[in-house]
Enzyme design. Structure first.
Site, PDB file in Angstrom:
ATOM      1  N   GLY A  88      59.322 -39.099  70.087  1.00  0.00           N
ATOM      2  CA  GLY A  88      58.550 -39.409  71.282  1.00  0.00           C
ATOM      3  C   GLY A  88      59.059 -40.676  71.937  1.00  0.00           C
ATOM      4  N   GLY A 101      58.839 -47.920  70.276  1.00  0.00           N
ATOM      5  CA  GLY A 101      58.381 -48.952  69.350  1.00  0.00           C
ATOM      6  C   GLY A 101      56.897 -49.219  69.400  1.00  0.00           C
ATOM      7  CD  GLU A 109      60.611 -44.631  66.621  1.00  0.00           C
ATOM      8  OE1 GLU A 109      59.625 -43.901  66.510  1.00  0.00           O
ATOM      9  OE2 GLU A 109      60.667 -45.568  67.433  1.00  0.00           O
TER      10      GLU A 109
HETATM   11  C1  5RP Z   1      57.047 -45.242  67.568  1.00  0.00           C
HETATM   12  C2  5RP Z   1      57.464 -44.744  68.898  1.00  0.00           C
HETATM   13  C3  5RP Z   1      56.754 -43.564  69.441  1.00  0.00           C
HETATM   14  O1  5RP Z   1      57.678 -42.567  69.711  1.00  0.00           O
HETATM   15  C4  5RP Z   1      56.058 -43.946  70.701  1.00  0.00           C
HETATM   16  O2  5RP Z   1      55.184 -45.028  70.423  1.00  0.00           O
HETATM   17  C5  5RP Z   1      55.268 -42.780  71.292  1.00  0.00           C
HETATM   18  O3  5RP Z   1      54.164 -42.492  70.487  1.00  0.00           O
HETATM   19  P1  5RP Z   1      53.172 -41.313  70.817  1.00  0.00           P
HETATM   20  O4  5RP Z   1      53.921 -40.034  70.660  1.00  0.00           O
HETATM   21  O5  5RP Z   1      52.069 -41.473  69.782  1.00  0.00           O
HETATM   22  O6  5RP Z   1      52.652 -41.506  72.218  1.00  0.00           O
HETATM   23  O7  5RP Z   1      58.349 -45.254  69.522  1.00  0.00           O
HETATM   24  O8  5RP Z   1      57.728 -46.417  67.217  1.00  0.00           O
END
Ligand code: 5RP
Length: 238
Positions: A88, A101, A109
């Site tokens: 994501g 992040g 990631e």
């Molecule tokens: C985690 C991330 C996630 O991909 C980002 O925060 C998106 O999160 P979500 O899918 O819960 O909206 O970078 O470090």
């Protein structure tokens, strides 16, 4: 096709589309966050039904969820180059640059994304922006002297024209948030990032900075689910 417009349904719709990119035999990078978890929830039953894939997780949370779902996981160094990472994002722009992040997993990631032939970003349409920066940029720093690192982040940013930046040390449950790698995070409210590539290049060499959440030249495919359906866009890097 019209999708239900609530974010959870849109995340699931993007995750379902991502599943169509997965082929038997692939080595996958498994992202972190609620959208990446929606993907794991769909991948688990496919694996149970015989799909042969192996994944490498981008966080302890994702590793735990993959184990619960019976998705085989391995260390990145055991797998080597990956075929596809599915993750994501907190913000996505039309140049395929990302802010990541929000869940605190940016370092793993980015390492996993950089080790993959393709990075597929799954998101609901609220994540798509004209310019990155409304979402505060997470910057992972070494705990030792983190306040002085914060000062260097401010000075480097000021030199690029981002005046008045006030990085906030991330907290959780009344204590400093500690990443899976034992580091801290400063969330940096840039507002509007005028040149993501330039800012990324300026932040990387700062002493004390481990990694920042600007992902430039990593995403290859965007799968964005909105009220009017799913958009899939591919980018070719030269
Ligand atoms: C985690 C991330 C996630 O991909 C980002 O925060 C998106 O999160 P979500 O899918 O819960 O909206 O970078 O470090």
């Amino acid at each position: 096709m019209t999708q239900a417009a609530d974010p959870a349904s849109l995340k699931r719709a993007a995750a379902a589309e991502a599943l169509t990119f997965v082929e038997s035999g692939m080595k996958l990078g498994l992202g972190t966050g609620s959208t990446a978890e929606a993907f794991l929830d769909l991948l688990g039953p496919k694996v149970a039904a015989g799909l042969k894939v192996v994944g490498t997780p981008t966080s302890k949370r994702t590793a735990e969820r993959a184990r619960e779902l019976g998705i085989p996981i391995e260390d990145l160094d055991t797998l080597g180059e990956l075929d596809l990472v599915i993750d994501g994002a907190d913000e996505v722009d039309h140049d395929f640059s990302l802010i990541k992040g929000g869940g605190g997993a940016l370092l793993r990631e980015k390492i996993v994304a950089a080790s993959s032939k393709q990075m597929l970003v799954i998101a609901d349409s609220s994540k798509l922006v004209r310019k990155l920066g409304a979402f505060p940029l997470p910057i992972e720093v070494i705990p030792l002297g983190h306040g002085t690192t914060r000062g260097r982040i401010i000075r480097v940013s000021e030199a690029l024209g981002y005046s008045g930046l006030a990085p906030r040390l991330r907290m959780k449950d009344g204590a400093i948030f500690v990443t899976d790698n034992g580091n801290y995070i400063y969330d940096c409210p840039y507002g509007v990032i005028t040149d993501a590539r330039k800012l990324a290049a300026a932040l990387s060499p700062i002493t004390g900075v481990v990694e920042h959440g600007l992902f430039v030249d990593l995403a290859t495919t965007l799968v964005i689910a909105g009220a009017h359906g799913i958009g899939v866009t591919n980018r070719k890097y030269t």
